[in-house]
Design a protein around this motif. Structure first.
Motif, PDB file in Angstrom:
ATOM      1  N   UNK A   1      -2.249   6.189  -0.810  1.00  0.00           N
ATOM      2  CA  UNK A   1      -2.265   5.306   0.484  1.00  0.00           C
ATOM      3  C   UNK A   1      -0.850   5.081   1.318  1.00  0.00           C
ATOM      4  N   UNK A   2      -0.969   5.260   2.569  1.00  0.00           N
ATOM      5  CA  UNK A   2       0.140   4.943   3.369  1.00  0.00           C
ATOM      6  C   UNK A   2      -0.447   3.815   4.388  1.00  0.00           C
ATOM      7  N   UNK A   3       0.850   3.024   4.487  1.00  0.00           N
ATOM      8  CA  UNK A   3       0.605   1.867   5.672  1.00  0.00           C
ATOM      9  C   UNK A   3       1.528   2.193   6.758  1.00  0.00           C
ATOM     10  N   UNK A   4       0.925   1.916   7.877  1.00  0.00           N
ATOM     11  CA  UNK A   4       1.614   2.263   9.211  1.00  0.00           C
ATOM     12  C   UNK A   4       1.388   0.926  10.079  1.00  0.00           C
ATOM     13  N   UNK A   5       2.445   0.812  10.972  1.00  0.00           N
ATOM     14  CA  UNK A   5       2.256  -0.382  12.060  1.00  0.00           C
ATOM     15  C   UNK A   5       1.218  -0.069  12.864  1.00  0.00           C
TER      16      UNK A   5
ATOM     17  N   UNK B   1       1.210  13.604 -13.673  1.00  0.00           N
ATOM     18  CA  UNK B   1       2.058  14.593 -13.354  1.00  0.00           C
ATOM     19  C   UNK B   1       2.391  14.638 -11.796  1.00  0.00           C
ATOM     20  N   UNK B   2       1.372  14.566 -10.955  1.00  0.00           N
ATOM     21  CA  UNK B   2       1.387  14.617  -9.575  1.00  0.00           C
ATOM     22  C   UNK B   2       1.703  13.538  -8.836  1.00  0.00           C
ATOM     23  N   UNK B   3       1.435  12.330  -9.301  1.00  0.00           N
ATOM     24  CA  UNK B   3       1.704  11.018  -8.728  1.00  0.00           C
ATOM     25  C   UNK B   3       3.036  11.025  -7.886  1.00  0.00           C
ATOM     26  N   UNK B   4       4.205  11.013  -8.646  1.00  0.00           N
ATOM     27  CA  UNK B   4       5.613  11.188  -8.595  1.00  0.00           C
ATOM     28  C   UNK B   4       5.860  11.997  -6.869  1.00  0.00           C
ATOM     29  N   UNK B   5       5.085  12.999  -6.951  1.00  0.00           N
ATOM     30  CA  UNK B   5       5.330  13.756  -5.722  1.00  0.00           C
ATOM     31  C   UNK B   5       5.050  13.275  -4.357  1.00  0.00           C
ATOM     32  N   UNK B   6       4.084  12.298  -4.362  1.00  0.00           N
ATOM     33  CA  UNK B   6       3.645  11.582  -3.364  1.00  0.00           C
ATOM     34  C   UNK B   6       4.729  10.465  -2.953  1.00  0.00           C
ATOM     35  N   UNK B   7       5.552  10.004  -3.824  1.00  0.00           N
ATOM     36  CA  UNK B   7       6.409   8.969  -3.388  1.00  0.00           C
ATOM     37  C   UNK B   7       7.865   9.181  -3.199  1.00  0.00           C
ATOM     38  N   UNK B   8       8.222  10.539  -3.382  1.00  0.00           N
ATOM     39  CA  UNK B   8       9.553  11.026  -3.019  1.00  0.00           C
ATOM     40  C   UNK B   8       9.564  11.049  -1.500  1.00  0.00           C
TER      41      UNK B   8
ATOM     42  N   UNK C   1       5.310   1.711   6.833  1.00  0.00           N
ATOM     43  CA  UNK C   1       5.502   0.642   6.096  1.00  0.00           C
ATOM     44  C   UNK C   1       5.794   0.708   4.536  1.00  0.00           C
ATOM     45  N   UNK C   2       4.908   1.525   3.905  1.00  0.00           N
ATOM     46  CA  UNK C   2       4.959   1.955   2.497  1.00  0.00           C
ATOM     47  C   UNK C   2       3.980   2.928   2.077  1.00  0.00           C
ATOM     48  N   UNK C   3       4.099   3.411   0.785  1.00  0.00           N
ATOM     49  CA  UNK C   3       3.045   4.411   0.393  1.00  0.00           C
ATOM     50  C   UNK C   3       2.807   3.872  -1.309  1.00  0.00           C
ATOM     51  N   UNK C   4       1.641   3.807  -1.679  1.00  0.00           N
ATOM     52  CA  UNK C   4       1.231   3.436  -3.077  1.00  0.00           C
ATOM     53  C   UNK C   4       0.475   4.563  -3.491  1.00  0.00           C
ATOM     54  N   UNK C   5       0.436   4.797  -4.785  1.00  0.00           N
ATOM     55  CA  UNK C   5      -0.417   6.046  -5.346  1.00  0.00           C
ATOM     56  C   UNK C   5      -1.161   5.332  -6.522  1.00  0.00           C
ATOM     57  N   UNK C   6      -2.531   5.423  -6.428  1.00  0.00           N
ATOM     58  CA  UNK C   6      -3.369   4.646  -7.431  1.00  0.00           C
ATOM     59  C   UNK C   6      -4.228   5.654  -8.145  1.00  0.00           C
ATOM     60  N   UNK C   7      -4.019   5.626  -9.664  1.00  0.00           N
ATOM     61  CA  UNK C   7      -4.905   6.345 -10.261  1.00  0.00           C
ATOM     62  C   UNK C   7      -6.005   5.565 -10.511  1.00  0.00           C
ATOM     63  N   UNK C   8      -7.349   6.129 -10.373  1.00  0.00           N
ATOM     64  CA  UNK C   8      -8.547   5.396 -10.308  1.00  0.00           C
ATOM     65  C   UNK C   8      -9.126   5.500 -11.779  1.00  0.00           C
TER      66      UNK C   8
END
Length: 102
Positions: A54-58, A17-24, A35-42
């Motif tokens: 996870x967010x990737x930055x230069x 339910x909450x994962x999509x709010x981190x990728x808007x 660079x990008x954002x990924x949301x993983x369910x462990x």
């Protein structure tokens, strides 16, 4: 490359339910060095849900600029609902990527 992971423990049933709010977008895509954002369910916890955001930055400086930006503040405004938060715990882990294979 700089990676920031927010490890979030949630009440069972909330991860999907909450994962999509981190990728808007909410302004992060326009930030220098994003660079990008990924949301993983462990999958290794049975008593609660766990997400890694996870967010990737230069660079670390680019991430810090995001943390100090109005876009960050707007993206992290609390909900006005009186509903109890599903978040049980969270931990921020920051890392410099020393080597990679693509």
């Amino acid at each position: 490359m700089y990676v920031v992971t927010n490890r979030i423990d949630l009440k069972t049933g909330y991860a999907e339910k909450l994962a999509p709010m981190f990728t808007k977008n909410s302004g992060i895509k326009e930030m220098k060095g994003f660079v990008r954002t990924e949301v993983w369910q462990i999958d290794n916890e049975e008593s609660y849900d766990q997400l890694y955001v996870n967010t990737w930055w230069d660079t670390e400086e680019d991430f810090n600029a995001w943390r100090n930006s109005d876009a960050f503040k707007n993206a992290h405004k609390g909900s006005k609902k009186s509903e109890e938060s599903p978040v049980l715990n969270n931990e921020i882990v920051k890392a410099h990527v020393l080597t990679q294979l693509d």
